[in-house]
Write a protein that holds these residues in place. Structure first.
Motif, PDB file in Angstrom:
ATOM      1  N   GLU A   1       0.854  -1.167  -0.003  1.00  0.00           N
ATOM      2  CA  GLU A   1       0.015   0.142   0.122  1.00  0.00           C
ATOM      3  C   GLU A   1       1.090   1.417   0.037  1.00  0.00           C
ATOM      4  N   LYS A   2       2.002   1.015   0.674  1.00  0.00           N
ATOM      5  CA  LYS A   2       2.968   2.507   0.702  1.00  0.00           C
ATOM      6  C   LYS A   2       3.504   2.512  -0.816  1.00  0.00           C
ATOM      7  N   TYR A   3       3.924   1.329  -1.309  1.00  0.00           N
ATOM      8  CA  TYR A   3       4.151   1.466  -2.818  1.00  0.00           C
ATOM      9  C   TYR A   3       3.172   2.001  -3.610  1.00  0.00           C
ATOM     10  N   ASN A   4       1.981   1.727  -3.590  1.00  0.00           N
ATOM     11  CA  ASN A   4       0.978   2.094  -4.306  1.00  0.00           C
ATOM     12  C   ASN A   4       0.613   3.691  -4.209  1.00  0.00           C
ATOM     13  N   GLY A   5       0.872   3.873  -2.934  1.00  0.00           N
ATOM     14  CA  GLY A   5       0.607   5.700  -2.930  1.00  0.00           C
ATOM     15  C   GLY A   5       2.002   6.229  -3.547  1.00  0.00           C
ATOM     16  N   VAL A   6       3.063   5.783  -3.150  1.00  0.00           N
ATOM     17  CA  VAL A   6       4.383   6.397  -3.662  1.00  0.00           C
ATOM     18  C   VAL A   6       4.241   6.519  -5.261  1.00  0.00           C
ATOM     19  N   LYS A   7       3.826   5.192  -5.709  1.00  0.00           N
ATOM     20  CA  LYS A   7       3.563   5.160  -7.367  1.00  0.00           C
ATOM     21  C   LYS A   7       2.719   6.177  -7.737  1.00  0.00           C
ATOM     22  N   GLU A   8       1.468   6.350  -7.065  1.00  0.00           N
ATOM     23  CA  GLU A   8       0.691   7.274  -7.656  1.00  0.00           C
ATOM     24  C   GLU A   8       1.210   8.782  -7.601  1.00  0.00           C
ATOM     25  N   LYS A   9       2.051   9.183  -6.470  1.00  0.00           N
ATOM     26  CA  LYS A   9       2.376  10.370  -6.417  1.00  0.00           C
ATOM     27  C   LYS A   9       3.751  10.649  -7.701  1.00  0.00           C
ATOM     28  N   ALA A  10       4.403   9.357  -7.901  1.00  0.00           N
ATOM     29  CA  ALA A  10       5.485   9.234  -8.987  1.00  0.00           C
ATOM     30  C   ALA A  10       4.684   9.409 -10.294  1.00  0.00           C
ATOM     31  N   ASP A  11       3.700   8.879 -10.639  1.00  0.00           N
ATOM     32  CA  ASP A  11       2.932   9.074 -11.836  1.00  0.00           C
ATOM     33  C   ASP A  11       2.567  10.473 -11.966  1.00  0.00           C
ATOM     34  N   ASN A  12       1.924  11.050 -11.082  1.00  0.00           N
ATOM     35  CA  ASN A  12       1.529  12.472 -11.067  1.00  0.00           C
ATOM     36  C   ASN A  12       2.583  13.415 -11.367  1.00  0.00           C
ATOM     37  N   ALA A  13       3.821  13.178 -10.704  1.00  0.00           N
ATOM     38  CA  ALA A  13       4.975  14.025 -10.750  1.00  0.00           C
ATOM     39  C   ALA A  13       5.570  13.970 -12.136  1.00  0.00           C
ATOM     40  N   GLY A  14       5.498  12.647 -12.756  1.00  0.00           N
ATOM     41  CA  GLY A  14       5.857  12.326 -14.240  1.00  0.00           C
ATOM     42  C   GLY A  14       5.071  13.306 -15.296  1.00  0.00           C
ATOM     43  N   GLU A  15       3.485  13.126 -14.815  1.00  0.00           N
ATOM     44  CA  GLU A  15       2.723  13.819 -15.817  1.00  0.00           C
ATOM     45  C   GLU A  15       2.907  15.246 -15.689  1.00  0.00           C
ATOM     46  N   SER A  16       3.174  15.792 -14.692  1.00  0.00           N
ATOM     47  CA  SER A  16       3.272  17.208 -14.540  1.00  0.00           C
ATOM     48  C   SER A  16       4.409  17.559 -15.141  1.00  0.00           C
ATOM     49  N   LEU A  17       5.582  16.761 -14.945  1.00  0.00           N
ATOM     50  CA  LEU A  17       6.642  17.085 -15.494  1.00  0.00           C
ATOM     51  C   LEU A  17       6.687  17.191 -17.271  1.00  0.00           C
ATOM     52  N   ASN A  18       6.045  16.244 -17.735  1.00  0.00           N
ATOM     53  CA  ASN A  18       5.699  16.195 -19.043  1.00  0.00           C
ATOM     54  C   ASN A  18       5.029  17.453 -19.658  1.00  0.00           C
ATOM     55  N   GLU A  19       3.938  17.595 -18.839  1.00  0.00           N
ATOM     56  CA  GLU A  19       2.990  19.021 -19.228  1.00  0.00           C
ATOM     57  C   GLU A  19       3.932  20.267 -18.967  1.00  0.00           C
ATOM     58  N   LEU A  20       4.915  20.358 -18.224  1.00  0.00           N
ATOM     59  CA  LEU A  20       5.525  21.471 -18.025  1.00  0.00           C
ATOM     60  C   LEU A  20       6.573  21.530 -19.169  1.00  0.00           C
ATOM     61  N   ARG A  21       7.308  20.564 -19.458  1.00  0.00           N
ATOM     62  CA  ARG A  21       8.031  20.444 -20.647  1.00  0.00           C
ATOM     63  C   ARG A  21       7.598  20.977 -21.925  1.00  0.00           C
ATOM     64  N   ASP A  22       6.228  20.327 -22.189  1.00  0.00           N
ATOM     65  CA  ASP A  22       5.512  20.628 -23.308  1.00  0.00           C
ATOM     66  C   ASP A  22       5.070  21.986 -23.444  1.00  0.00           C
ATOM     67  N   GLU A  23       4.539  22.606 -22.354  1.00  0.00           N
ATOM     68  CA  GLU A  23       4.237  24.003 -22.281  1.00  0.00           C
ATOM     69  C   GLU A  23       5.479  24.993 -22.275  1.00  0.00           C
ATOM     70  N   ALA A  24       6.645  24.491 -21.837  1.00  0.00           N
ATOM     71  CA  ALA A  24       8.001  25.313 -22.170  1.00  0.00           C
ATOM     72  C   ALA A  24       8.228  25.117 -23.668  1.00  0.00           C
ATOM     73  N   ALA A  25       8.175  23.824 -24.290  1.00  0.00           N
ATOM     74  CA  ALA A  25       8.540  24.032 -25.622  1.00  0.00           C
ATOM     75  C   ALA A  25       7.524  24.764 -26.621  1.00  0.00           C
ATOM     76  N   ARG A  26       6.120  25.011 -26.174  1.00  0.00           N
ATOM     77  CA  ARG A  26       5.247  25.715 -27.019  1.00  0.00           C
ATOM     78  C   ARG A  26       5.719  27.213 -26.843  1.00  0.00           C
ATOM     79  N   ARG A  27       5.890  27.586 -25.610  1.00  0.00           N
ATOM     80  CA  ARG A  27       6.307  28.871 -25.373  1.00  0.00           C
ATOM     81  C   ARG A  27       7.879  29.367 -26.031  1.00  0.00           C
ATOM     82  N   THR A  28       8.695  28.416 -25.944  1.00  0.00           N
ATOM     83  CA  THR A  28      10.030  28.748 -26.812  1.00  0.00           C
ATOM     84  C   THR A  28       9.592  28.587 -28.101  1.00  0.00           C
TER      85      THR A  28
END
Length: 374
Positions: free
Chosen positions: A78-105
């Motif tokens: 259950e701790k693994y599942n919780g951390v994985k959920e956070k890791a997945d969210n962080a990964g999605e946020s990272l990809n969104e930020l990178r995409d937005e930075a590319a569009r603005r560039t």
């Protein structure tokens, strides 16, 4: 000890040699004493090892230890599942930020190109200030027209420069946020590795203990949920024709689910009976405990969080006496296990490795609370 040290010291040059034989005998005596001392120590160590060896465990003791190891593995899962959920969210946020930075560039580069074109045009006209060019005309009408154009061009150029500066600042901020998300993702990945190692360690230890049992005893344990009760022992009081819980045979069939969504969740859980437990799995071919309840309610159109300790807060809390089919029932003080209530004191849950999704009584584990998803 003094004799042992003496045997390793460099012999000193003697002034008198008359006692050579006696000295040799003394040295041999010391070496013999050391040899017996070392042998005695080795024997004592060997006996200590025998004295501290793990005593033979009875089948009941093996099962109890295995239950505890599987429970510890479930807590880590259950701790693994919780951390994985956070890791997945962080990964999605990272990809969104990178995409937005590319569009603005890309927009920034377009603005820079536009500003460069204006500078090139000025260079081709001799790099003369637009106001000077306007002043050189002798046609009054043309003068006024060019003056207005020059003002607008100057305003556009100033606005373009200001816009580029602003875009540069925004892109820098996005990149900083992306770096933060990347650091967060790396930290979560490190935690994932730690929890994964603990899960594998506990499951491995449990399997090693089970290997001490006979084939018949292992088969008996396979029918148990690993939570202190046997499905075979409790099925006699249930309303099911077999241990899978697929068919109701008595008049007191499970009560109707209070809502259509709860009914859909219960129906999904029945369809999952017999599928294997796999830690970290959310279906469709395998589940862990919270993965099963999440998937069941997802089939009903309700999104639940990933872990037991977050699912318990995802809805209306209900008492044990108010339980209705579709409710989530939680167990242990750490909220480390969950099942889907189906009525008559029964639930469908994913018990542990080696025990597939099945029907079980809710009173075989320490009850911690219940939630009714919206």
């Amino acid at each position: 000890m003094d004799a042992l040290v003496a045997t390793h010291q460099k012999p000193k040059k003697r002034l008198f040699t008359g006692n050579t034989a006696r000295t040799a005998r003394t040295a041999r005596t010391a070496r013999t004493a050391v040899t017996f001392a070392l042998a005695g120590a080795a024997s004592a160590t060997a006996f200590d090892g025998i004295g501290h060896a793990e005593p033979a465990l009875t089948p009941a003791q093996v099962k109890a230890k295995v239950d505890q190891l599987y429970h510890d593995a479930e807590v880590a899962t259950e701790k693994y599942n919780g951390v994985k959920e956070k890791a997945d969210n962080a990964g999605e946020s990272l990809n969104e930020l990178r995409d937005e930075a590319a569009r603005r560039t890309e927009r920034l580069n377009a603005a820079r190109n536009g500003l460069g074109s204006l500078a090139t045009a000025q260079y081709r006209t001799g790099a003369i200030d637009p106001a000077v060019q306007v002043a050189l005309t002798s046609d009054p009408d043309q003068y006024l027209e060019r003056a207005a154009i020059a003002d607008r061009a100057g305003d556009r150029q100033a606005a373009a420069v200001t816009g580029i500066r602003q875009q540069l600042g925004e892109i820098e901020q996005l990149r900083g946020e992306a770096d933060d998300r990347l650091d967060e993702l790396k930290a979560h990945q490190k935690d994932l590795h730690r929890h994964k190692s603990k899960i594998k360690e506990r499951i491995g230890a449990a399997e090693n203990l089970l290997s001490r049992l006979t084939a018949e005893q292992r088969a008996e344990y396979a029918q148990e949920d690993g939570h202190g009760a046997s499905t075979a022992a409790t099925a006699s009081g249930a309303d099911w024709s077999d241990r899978s819980g697929r068919t109701a045979t008595r008049s007191n069939r499970p009560p109707q689910a209070p809502t259509s969504r709860a009914g859909q969740a219960v129906s999904f859980a029945y369809g999952a009976i017999g599928k294997p437990y796999v830690w970290g799995a959310t279906g469709p071919s395998a589940f862990d405990c919270s993965g099963l309840t999440q998937a069941a309610w997802k089939a009903a159109g309700v999104s639940l969080p990933r872990t037991t300790y977050t699912q318990i807060n995802a809805g209306q809390r209900v008492s044990r006496s108010q339980l209705a089919p579709g409710d989530l029932v939680f167990f242990y003080s750490g909220i480390s296990h969950v099942g889907l209530y189906i009525g008559n004191g029964q639930m469908i849950h994913a018990p542990r490795p080696g025990a597939p999704v099945r029907v079980a009584p809710i009173d075989q584990m320490p009850f911690a609370g219940a939630t009714r998803p919206a």
